[in-house]
Motif scaffolding. Structure first.
Motif, mmCIF file in Angstrom:
data_model
loop_
_atom_site.group_PDB
_atom_site.id
_atom_site.type_symbol
_atom_site.label_atom_id
_atom_site.label_comp_id
_atom_site.label_asym_id
_atom_site.label_seq_id
_atom_site.Cartn_x
_atom_site.Cartn_y
_atom_site.Cartn_z
ATOM 1 N N MET A 218 12.347 -3.261 26.270
ATOM 2 C CA MET A 218 12.520 -4.327 25.265
ATOM 3 C C MET A 218 12.014 -5.668 25.797
ATOM 4 O O MET A 218 11.378 -6.437 25.078
ATOM 5 C CB MET A 218 13.996 -4.433 24.859
ATOM 6 N N LYS A 219 12.321 -5.946 27.072
ATOM 7 C CA LYS A 219 11.882 -7.215 27.672
ATOM 8 C C LYS A 219 10.358 -7.246 27.809
ATOM 9 O O LYS A 219 9.723 -8.261 27.562
ATOM 10 C CB LYS A 219 12.534 -7.402 29.051
ATOM 11 N N LYS A 221 8.226 -5.626 25.984
ATOM 12 C CA LYS A 221 7.683 -5.773 24.632
ATOM 13 C C LYS A 221 7.725 -7.242 24.200
ATOM 14 O O LYS A 221 6.763 -7.765 23.624
ATOM 15 C CB LYS A 221 8.562 -4.935 23.688
ATOM 16 N N THR A 222 8.829 -7.913 24.519
ATOM 17 C CA THR A 222 8.959 -9.338 24.186
ATOM 18 C C THR A 222 7.867 -10.146 24.894
ATOM 19 O O THR A 222 7.246 -11.025 24.279
ATOM 20 C CB THR A 222 10.355 -9.862 24.604
ATOM 21 N N THR B 33 18.999 -9.075 24.673
ATOM 22 C CA THR B 33 17.593 -8.665 24.775
ATOM 23 C C THR B 33 17.065 -8.236 23.412
ATOM 24 O O THR B 33 15.952 -8.607 23.020
ATOM 25 C CB THR B 33 17.456 -7.493 25.783
ATOM 26 N N HIS B 34 17.882 -7.453 22.695
ATOM 27 C CA HIS B 34 17.481 -6.959 21.376
ATOM 28 C C HIS B 34 17.284 -8.129 20.406
ATOM 29 O O HIS B 34 16.304 -8.172 19.664
ATOM 30 C CB HIS B 34 18.561 -6.001 20.859
ATOM 31 N N THR B 36 16.575 -11.283 21.146
ATOM 32 C CA THR B 36 15.374 -12.056 21.519
ATOM 33 C C THR B 36 14.120 -11.338 21.042
ATOM 34 O O THR B 36 13.204 -11.960 20.501
ATOM 35 C CB THR B 36 15.312 -12.239 23.055
ATOM 36 N N LEU B 37 14.076 -10.023 21.249
ATOM 37 C CA LEU B 37 12.905 -9.240 20.822
ATOM 38 C C LEU B 37 12.689 -9.370 19.319
ATOM 39 O O LEU B 37 11.571 -9.631 18.852
ATOM 40 C CB LEU B 37 13.088 -7.764 21.217
ATOM 41 N N TYR B 40 11.311 -12.801 18.356
ATOM 42 C CA TYR B 40 9.867 -12.957 18.613
ATOM 43 C C TYR B 40 9.034 -12.121 17.645
ATOM 44 O O TYR B 40 7.974 -12.556 17.202
ATOM 45 C CB TYR B 40 9.549 -12.605 20.069
#
Lengths: 235, 77
Positions: A218-219, A221-222, B33-34, B36-37, B40
Motif C-alpha cells: 500500500m505504501k 503504491k502511494t 496507510t489505507h 493515505t492511499l 492520493y
C-alpha cells in the motif's frame, strides 16, 4: 525485463498481490492466534508468560530484517542510482520502526514478570532502542528535508551507519552479560526450542510478514501515485 | 476454561496486553496507510478528470497507473 519492472507493471502486480493477501490473511491470523494463545503449551519455567514470545520475537526479527534490507538497498542505490530503490526503502522504514517499537514494548511486558523489571540498560535492549533511533532518523530526513536528492543521500548514510548496530543486536547476548536470554533459534546449528512452540512462533511470524507485505504494498503504491501526480503537473 | 484463558495463571495482564498492543498498533497503521492511499488515488483521479479531453486521452494511453487508478476510482464512486 526492464518493461516488466516498469512502474505500470509493478502497480498492476501490487493490486493482484494485495487482493491475494487480503483473501488469506484473516484465516491464517485466526489459526496463528489459536495456537499462540490456546493450543501451545506453557513453558516449564516461565509458565504462560512465554506466550508473549509469539509477538515479541517476530516483531524483533521484522524490525531487524527491515533495517538490514534498507541498509543494503541504500548501498545498492549509492552505487547504481536506481530510482525504484528509494521508493522501496521509504515504504519499508515505517513498518520496521513500528515492529522495533513493538519488540521493545512487548519485551518490557515480558521483562516485568520474568526479570522483575520493566526496563534495564542491558546490551540487547539498549541496542534495539538505538535501532529505533536510526529508524526515526531515516524517516525524519524524508519528512523534513524537501530537496529529494539531499534527503536520499542523508537517509542512505543513516541506514549504512545503522547497519553496524545490526550485528551488535544479534551478538549482544553473547558478547556481554545480559539479562536477555541467548537465542533459542539458530539458523546454523540446532535450535533449543521445542517444536510445539516453534510451530506457533513460525506461524505468527508468517502472519506478521503477510501484514508487512500488505502495508508495504500500500505504501509503495502511494509512492508511485505521488510520482505520477508530479508528472501530471508537468503536462 | 474462559477464566483460565483470561488469567493465564496470573500472567494474563502481561500476555493479553502484549497481544492487544501489537494488534492495535497494526490496525492503526493499516487504517492510516489505507486512508493515505485512498486520498492520493482520489486526488490523482480528480486531477486527471480535470485535464482537457485530449490531455486525458494521452495520459490514459501512456500511463497504466493512471488508467488503473481511474478505473478503481470510478468503481468506488
Amino acid at each position: 525485463m526492464f518493461k516488466l519492472l516498469s512502474l505500470g507493471n509493478i502497480f498492476y502486480w501490487i493490486e493482484k498481490l494485495t487482493k491475494f493477501i487480503n483473501s488469506i490473511f484473516f484465516v491464517l491470523l485466526l489459526v496463528a492466534l489459536s495456537f499462540a494463545l490456546i493450543l501451545s503449551p506453557p513453558d516449564y519455567l516461565q509458565g504462560d508468560s512465554v506466550r508473549i514470545m509469539y509477538v515479541h520475537v517476530p516483531s524483533a526479527w521484522i524490525g531487524l530484517a527491515s533495517f538490514t534490507s534498507i541498509a543494503f538497498l541504500s548501498i545498492v542505490n549509492f552505487v547504481f542510482k536506481i530510482k525504484n530503490i528509494k521508493l522501496i526503502t521509504k515504504s519499508i522504514a515505517p513498518i520496521g520502526l513500528m515492529f522495533t517499537c513493538l519488540a521493545i514494548v512487548t519485551g518490557s511486558l515480558w521483562g516485568q514478570p520474568t526479570w522483575g523489571t520493566w526496563w534495564a540498560w542491558d546490551a540487547r535492549i539498549t541496542s534495539m532502542l538505538i535501532l529505533a533511533v536510526f529508524y526515526i532518523g531515516f524517516i525524519s530526513v524524508h519528512k523534513f528535508i524537501s530537496e529529494e536528492e539531499r534527503a536520499n543521500r542523508i537517509s542512505s548514510i543513516i541506514a549504512i551507519i545503522g547497519l553496524i548496530n545490526v550485528p551488535i543486536i544479534k551478538y549482544s547476548v553473547e558478547w556481554w552479560n545480559t539479562l536477555h536470554q541467548p537465542a533459542s533459534i539458530k539458523l546454523i546449528g540446532s535450535s533449543t526450542i521445542h517444536s510445539s512452540m516453534l510451530m506457533p512462533l513460525m506461524l505468527m511470524f508468517f502472519v506478521l510478514l503477510l501484514y508487512c507485505a500488505l502495508i508495504f504494498l500500500m505504501k509503495y503504491k502511494t509512492e508511485i501515485i505521488k510520482i505520477k501526480k508530479k508528472n501530471l503537473k508537468r503536462l | 476454561m474462559i477464566q483460565n484463558l483470561l488469567s493465564m495463571n496470573g500472567y494474563g495482564l502481561f500476555v493479553w496486553s502484549s497481544f492487544l498492543i501489537t494488534f492495535l498498533a497494526c490496525a492503526f497503521v493499516y487504517y492510516k496507510t489505507h486512508k493515505t492511499l485512498k486520498k492520493y488515488e482520489r486526488e490523482f483521479a480528480k486531477e486527471i478528470n480535470e485535464l482537457s479531453i485530449e490531455q486525458k486521452k494521452i495520459v490514459i494511453e501512456n500511463s497504466k497507473v493512471a488508467s488503473q487508478v481511474l478505473s478503481s476510482y470510478s468503481k468506488t464512486v
